[in-house]
Write an enzyme that holds these catalytic residues in place. Structure first.
Site, PDB file in Angstrom:
ATOM      1  N   ASP A  29      -5.137  10.169   3.941  1.00  0.00           N
ATOM      2  CA  ASP A  29      -5.470  11.068   5.038  1.00  0.00           C
ATOM      3  C   ASP A  29      -4.537  12.268   5.115  1.00  0.00           C
ATOM      4  O   ASP A  29      -3.436  12.270   4.565  1.00  0.00           O
ATOM      5  CB  ASP A  29      -5.446  10.322   6.386  1.00  0.00           C
ATOM      6  CG  ASP A  29      -4.201   9.471   6.585  1.00  0.00           C
ATOM      7  OD1 ASP A  29      -3.090   9.945   6.270  1.00  0.00           O
ATOM      8  OD2 ASP A  29      -4.319   8.329   7.047  1.00  0.00           O
TER       9      ASP A  29
ATOM     10  N   ASP B 150       0.812  -1.213   0.000  1.00  0.00           N
ATOM     11  CA  ASP B 150       0.000   0.000   0.000  1.00  0.00           C
ATOM     12  C   ASP B 150       0.848   1.267   0.000  1.00  0.00           C
ATOM     13  O   ASP B 150       0.472   2.272  -0.601  1.00  0.00           O
ATOM     14  CB  ASP B 150      -0.926   0.006   1.224  1.00  0.00           C
ATOM     15  CG  ASP B 150      -2.165  -0.861   1.003  1.00  0.00           C
ATOM     16  OD1 ASP B 150      -2.279  -1.469  -0.069  1.00  0.00           O
ATOM     17  OD2 ASP B 150      -3.009  -0.933   1.919  1.00  0.00           O
TER      18      ASP B 150
END
Length: 354
Positions: free
Chosen positions: A176, A68
């Site tokens: 985020d 990721d």
């Protein structure tokens, strides 16, 4: 779709990455497609996304080989160039990567043959009271344990700036935006505004705003909700707040989350998708909101997000539920939805109802 240029982002420390990269290059050679390695860790420092995609010849497909974290690096480049991104899974606990390494050639064939529908993912962007930068005297300390730092975000010149609305920064986040304390013994005190109204003033280790995609990352570890990546929302979560109210708040995309550092607070670091991008002082503020651009990710079929959630988080059934017997196999279904459910985007039944 027509693929003329591929940008390759490889995690060199992942087992199998070199072999997968060789297969991508061979596929490109066979199909007369230009392929450029984008090594975001090389050299004396890292470059802006614009500089990296310019150096790679403006690729129209970014292929990431890793987990990721590698996908997030590639997403920064793909969003900048409005390119497709294909994530090849060589990680351990990933939600973002799509294709197993043995299927990389067939995945590239599917992209080139237009046998897929790109998945659109929401991104975040932000405005700030001033430019983000890391003070020179703090850089060595803040880099401890990290790779080379990314340069400060640039200003979006196509956007208006002003005292009330601040500076529009040319940066996007797939996961985020995090405001976190710099000192272990001093929390940050922050006034949090949603849609222009004060929610509360927090004293916490960190405050974060996540996309639905990022809900299973830092936000989840901080106690935030799991949100379908197909949803359109911002997820605000406080990390270790010193107050009774410690729940996440989920807002609509057009309800920005503003965070103003209070007068006597400690200084705060700003991280975007896990990358440190600046330090703010008391009186400074950030406004986080849905970006106008989207990430276009390659999906070879419907994403089994909840199956992946059960697998990656190693969810187990409650002992009492197991003792009560085997649950009825309501899902997956093997027949088309009834008329009263036809308006919903139901999963397409597979050969055996999968």
């Amino acid at each position: 779709m027509t693929i003329e240029r591929v940008g390759l982002v490889v995690h060199g420390g992942r087992e199998g990455a070199a072999e997968a990269a060789r297969e991508v290059r061979e596929w490109c050679d066979r199909n007369a497609v230009a392929c450029t390695d984008i090594d975001v860790w090389s050299g004396e420092g890292r470059h802006s996304a614009r500089a990296e995609v310019d150096a790679a010849g403006d690729p129209d497909l970014i292929v990431t080989l890793g987990g990721d974290g590698t996908f997030l690096r590639g997403a920064r480049l793909a969003a900048e160039n409005d390119a497709l991104i294909l994530g090849v899974d060589l990680g351990r606990v990933g939600f973002l990567t799509e294709v197993p390494a043995p299927a990389v050639r067939s995945a590239l064939d599917a992209v080139r043959g237009d046998h897929l529908e790109p998945e659109s993912r929401m991104l975040l962007t932000l405005r700030a009271s001033r430019l983000l930068e890391i003070p020179a005297e703090m850089e060595a300390l803040l880099r401890y344990g990290r790779g080379p730092l990314l340069p400060p975000p640039r200003v979006r010149t196509d956007c208006e700036s002003g005292d009330e609305w601040g500076i529009a920064l040319n940066v996007t986040a797939l996961n985020d935006v995090v405001l976190e304390k710099l000192s272990r013994d001093r929390q940050i005190s922050v006034g949090v505004y949603i849609a222009g109204r004060l929610l509360a003033s927090y004293s916490a280790d960190a405050l974060l705003v996540a996309t639905p995609t990022g809900s299973t990352a830092y936000s989840f570890a901080a106690g935030g909700p799991v949100v379908s990546p197909r949803a359109e929302a911002l997820v605000f979560t406080a990390v270790a707040p010193h107050m009774t109210f410690d729940r996440s708040v989920v807002t609509a995309p057009d309800e920005p989350v503003g965070m103003r550092i209070l007068e006597r607070s400690g200084r705060a670091a700003v991280s975007i998708d896990g990358q440190l991008r600046g330090v703010l002082d008391p009186g400074d503020w950030l406004g986080v909101y849905a970006a106008p651009r989207r990430l276009r990710a390659v999906r070879l079929g419907p994403m089994d997000f909840y199956g992946r959630l059960r697998d990656r988080m190693r969810l187990t059934d409650a002992p009492a539920a197991v003792a009560d017997g085997t649950p009825a196999p309501l899902w997956p279904v093997s027949t088309p939805p009834p008329g009263d459910l036809a308006h919903l985007a139901m999963p397409v039944p597979g050969p055996e109802g999968g």
